[in-house]
Design a protein around this motif. Structure first.
Motif, PDB file in Angstrom:
ATOM      1  N   ALA A 157      37.684  34.444  41.914  1.00 42.30           N
ATOM      2  CA  ALA A 157      37.428  35.466  40.900  1.00 42.30           C
ATOM      3  C   ALA A 157      38.455  36.569  41.099  1.00 42.30           C
ATOM      4  O   ALA A 157      38.614  37.071  42.217  1.00 42.30           O
ATOM      5  CB  ALA A 157      36.015  36.019  41.026  1.00 42.30           C
ATOM      6  N   ILE A 158      39.167  36.927  40.041  1.00 40.74           N
ATOM      7  CA  ILE A 158      40.259  37.882  40.131  1.00 40.74           C
ATOM      8  C   ILE A 158      40.016  39.019  39.142  1.00 40.74           C
ATOM      9  O   ILE A 158      39.766  38.779  37.963  1.00 40.74           O
ATOM     10  CB  ILE A 158      41.608  37.203  39.818  1.00 40.74           C
ATOM     11  CG1 ILE A 158      41.836  36.017  40.769  1.00 40.74           C
ATOM     12  CG2 ILE A 158      42.752  38.198  39.915  1.00 40.74           C
ATOM     13  CD1 ILE A 158      43.070  35.206  40.438  1.00 40.74           C
ATOM     14  N   ARG A 173      49.069  29.376  36.924  1.00 39.06           N
ATOM     15  CA  ARG A 173      49.732  30.529  36.303  1.00 39.06           C
ATOM     16  C   ARG A 173      49.872  30.335  34.792  1.00 39.06           C
ATOM     17  O   ARG A 173      49.765  31.299  34.021  1.00 39.06           O
ATOM     18  CB  ARG A 173      51.088  30.771  36.965  1.00 39.06           C
ATOM     19  CG  ARG A 173      50.973  31.286  38.401  1.00 39.06           C
ATOM     20  CD  ARG A 173      52.333  31.486  39.043  1.00 39.06           C
ATOM     21  NE  ARG A 173      52.218  31.842  40.440  1.00 39.06           N
ATOM     22  CZ  ARG A 173      52.035  33.089  40.895  1.00 39.06           C
ATOM     23  NH1 ARG A 173      51.962  34.094  40.027  1.00 39.06           N
ATOM     24  NH2 ARG A 173      51.945  33.336  42.187  1.00 39.06           N
ATOM     25  N   ARG A 174      50.105  29.106  34.364  1.00 37.79           N
ATOM     26  CA  ARG A 174      50.158  28.856  32.919  1.00 37.79           C
ATOM     27  C   ARG A 174      48.792  29.118  32.291  1.00 37.79           C
ATOM     28  O   ARG A 174      48.695  29.677  31.188  1.00 37.79           O
ATOM     29  CB  ARG A 174      50.604  27.421  32.641  1.00 37.79           C
ATOM     30  CG  ARG A 174      52.071  27.160  32.963  1.00 37.79           C
ATOM     31  CD  ARG A 174      52.544  25.844  32.355  1.00 37.79           C
ATOM     32  NE  ARG A 174      51.843  24.684  32.892  1.00 37.79           N
ATOM     33  CZ  ARG A 174      52.237  24.030  33.988  1.00 37.79           C
ATOM     34  NH1 ARG A 174      53.321  24.420  34.657  1.00 37.79           N
ATOM     35  NH2 ARG A 174      51.575  22.965  34.404  1.00 37.79           N
ATOM     36  N   GLY A 175      47.752  28.713  32.977  1.00 32.92           N
ATOM     37  CA  GLY A 175      46.410  28.982  32.470  1.00 32.92           C
ATOM     38  C   GLY A 175      46.112  30.463  32.404  1.00 32.92           C
ATOM     39  O   GLY A 175      45.520  30.955  31.427  1.00 32.92           O
ATOM     40  N   LEU A 229      40.934  21.527  36.384  1.00 29.15           N
ATOM     41  CA  LEU A 229      41.379  22.902  36.597  1.00 29.15           C
ATOM     42  C   LEU A 229      40.964  23.748  35.397  1.00 29.15           C
ATOM     43  O   LEU A 229      41.319  23.430  34.260  1.00 29.15           O
ATOM     44  CB  LEU A 229      42.896  22.955  36.775  1.00 29.15           C
ATOM     45  CG  LEU A 229      43.514  24.357  36.928  1.00 29.15           C
ATOM     46  CD1 LEU A 229      42.963  25.069  38.155  1.00 29.15           C
ATOM     47  CD2 LEU A 229      45.036  24.246  37.016  1.00 29.15           C
ATOM     48  N   ILE A 230      40.203  24.796  35.662  1.00 30.54           N
ATOM     49  CA  ILE A 230      39.661  25.662  34.607  1.00 30.54           C
ATOM     50  C   ILE A 230      40.057  27.108  34.890  1.00 30.54           C
ATOM     51  O   ILE A 230      39.923  27.586  36.023  1.00 30.54           O
ATOM     52  CB  ILE A 230      38.123  25.563  34.544  1.00 30.54           C
ATOM     53  CG1 ILE A 230      37.684  24.102  34.355  1.00 30.54           C
ATOM     54  CG2 ILE A 230      37.556  26.450  33.450  1.00 30.54           C
ATOM     55  CD1 ILE A 230      36.195  23.893  34.565  1.00 30.54           C
ATOM     56  N   VAL A 231      40.517  27.800  33.869  1.00 29.06           N
ATOM     57  CA  VAL A 231      40.798  29.235  33.974  1.00 29.06           C
ATOM     58  C   VAL A 231      40.080  29.945  32.831  1.00 29.06           C
ATOM     59  O   VAL A 231      40.253  29.580  31.668  1.00 29.06           O
ATOM     60  CB  VAL A 231      42.306  29.537  33.907  1.00 29.06           C
ATOM     61  CG1 VAL A 231      42.547  31.036  34.085  1.00 29.06           C
ATOM     62  CG2 VAL A 231      43.079  28.750  34.956  1.00 29.06           C
ATOM     63  N   VAL A 232      39.269  30.933  33.170  1.00 27.40           N
ATOM     64  CA  VAL A 232      38.486  31.669  32.178  1.00 27.40           C
ATOM     65  C   VAL A 232      38.718  33.161  32.378  1.00 27.40           C
ATOM     66  O   VAL A 232      38.769  33.642  33.521  1.00 27.40           O
ATOM     67  CB  VAL A 232      36.978  31.360  32.320  1.00 27.40           C
ATOM     68  CG1 VAL A 232      36.163  32.182  31.336  1.00 27.40           C
ATOM     69  CG2 VAL A 232      36.716  29.876  32.116  1.00 27.40           C
ATOM     70  N   ARG A 248      38.251  33.813  36.241  1.00 31.85           N
ATOM     71  CA  ARG A 248      37.629  32.829  37.135  1.00 31.85           C
ATOM     72  C   ARG A 248      38.482  31.561  37.091  1.00 31.85           C
ATOM     73  O   ARG A 248      38.682  30.972  36.026  1.00 31.85           O
ATOM     74  CB  ARG A 248      36.194  32.545  36.688  1.00 31.85           C
ATOM     75  CG  ARG A 248      35.608  31.241  37.227  1.00 31.85           C
ATOM     76  CD  ARG A 248      34.662  31.429  38.354  1.00 31.85           C
ATOM     77  NE  ARG A 248      34.135  30.136  38.805  1.00 31.85           N
ATOM     78  CZ  ARG A 248      33.026  29.975  39.486  1.00 31.85           C
ATOM     79  NH1 ARG A 248      32.311  31.017  39.819  1.00 31.85           N
ATOM     80  NH2 ARG A 248      32.630  28.779  39.864  1.00 31.85           N
ATOM     81  N   ILE A 249      38.991  31.148  38.244  1.00 29.59           N
ATOM     82  CA  ILE A 249      39.728  29.894  38.387  1.00 29.59           C
ATOM     83  C   ILE A 249      38.829  28.914  39.121  1.00 29.59           C
ATOM     84  O   ILE A 249      38.347  29.216  40.219  1.00 29.59           O
ATOM     85  CB  ILE A 249      41.027  30.097  39.187  1.00 29.59           C
ATOM     86  CG1 ILE A 249      41.906  31.176  38.559  1.00 29.59           C
ATOM     87  CG2 ILE A 249      41.795  28.780  39.303  1.00 29.59           C
ATOM     88  CD1 ILE A 249      43.029  31.643  39.472  1.00 29.59           C
TER      89      ILE A 249
END
Length: 273
Positions: free
Chosen positions: A34-35, A70-72, A109-112, A88-89
């Motif tokens: 989580a970022i 990084r693309r996500g 791979l999920i990026v939200v 959230r990755i």
């Protein structure tokens, strides 16, 4: 909310997109980060990606493709400036048989990205009776196997707190469900060592680098002598603890206020893609 999965930005972030056989869904075989996002920029991205890779390796997952991550990130942040948000990755074992064994499919791979509400200026916490296992296979890894945290946090919330605090099997102070714990005894700032089984928090590490403090493992009862306590996490930053179980604490204490000031001054150094 914006969601990107395996290279594709979803037109509907809430649409069904992960197969029901994904190992992260069926058995919690996954890791995540989580970022915090400030003014459209992620905070401490390199440190979070390094921890994601360490967690994946510890769980035996394939190597994380950081370029893909990084693309996500760029996809979910593009055109959607977040004044305060959270990314959230999630990286899972991918589709697999319905059991503990992994399949041979590629990982998921999920990026939200979504808006985040700031925490209160201070918070109560509650000690829960279940220990962290500092000798377990998942100790120190940020995995999606969070059911233990769900149970503990529900217990804490039933007692009017926003965070549950664990001791470990040795009876030493360990961590919260999603935070590290700092406390002051005799004017000295202290926090449990990583050997306690606590997560190697990014915020924890930065506080130790930017302000200082002693890493030490002590019985959880040491907090009865603490003059001030604060939580450290990606979303809470440095949040003073106003009450621990039935004991009231001053907020913010003088050391906590100093740490908060250092944090505010230095946070911009680590904002960016």
């Amino acid at each position: 909310m914006r969601a990107w999965i395996n290279g594709e930005l979803l037109s509907d972030a809430s649409a069904a997109a992960v197969p029901v056989t994904d190992h992260g869904l069926t058995v919690g075989d996954g890791v995540f980060e989580a970022i915090k996002v400030v003014d459209g920029l992620p905070f401490a991205l390199d440190r979070h990606l390094a921890r994601l890779s360490r967690s994946a390796a510890g769980l035996g997952l394939p190597e994380v493709d950081e370029d893909a991550v990084r693309r996500g990130l760029a996809a979910v942040l593009d055109g959607e400036p977040l004044e305060l948000g959270r990314i959230r990755i999630t990286f899972t074992g991918g589709p697999a048989p319905l059991g503990s064994g992994r399949g041979d499919a590629a990982p998921t791979l999920i990026v939200v990205a979504d808006v985040m509400q700031p925490w209160a200026d201070s918070t109560p916490v509650a000690t829960v009776p279940w220990p962290r296992n500092e000798r377990g296979a998942l100790a120190g890894l940020k995995t999606t196997s969070y059911a233990e945290n769900v149970v503990a946090l529900a217990e804490a919330k039933s007692r009017g707190a926003t965070e549950a605090i664990f001791a470990n099997l040795a009876g030493h102070l360990c961590e919260g469900t999603g935070s590290n714990v700092f406390y002051v005894v005799d004017g000295e700032l202290r926090t449990p060592t990583l050997a306690s089984g606590c997560l190697a928090g990014v915020t924890r590490a930065l506080i130790l680098e930017w302000y200082g403090g002693r890493e030490v493992d002590e019985p959880i009862e040491v907090v009865e002598r603490a003059s001030e306590v604060f939580l450290a996490s990606t979303t809470r930053d440095v949040q003073p603890v106003s009450r621990w179980d039935d004991r009231e604490l001053p907020v913010p204490g003088p050391v906590t206020a100093e740490v908060q000031d250092v944090w505010r001054r230095r946070e911009p150094e680590l904002l960016g893609l």
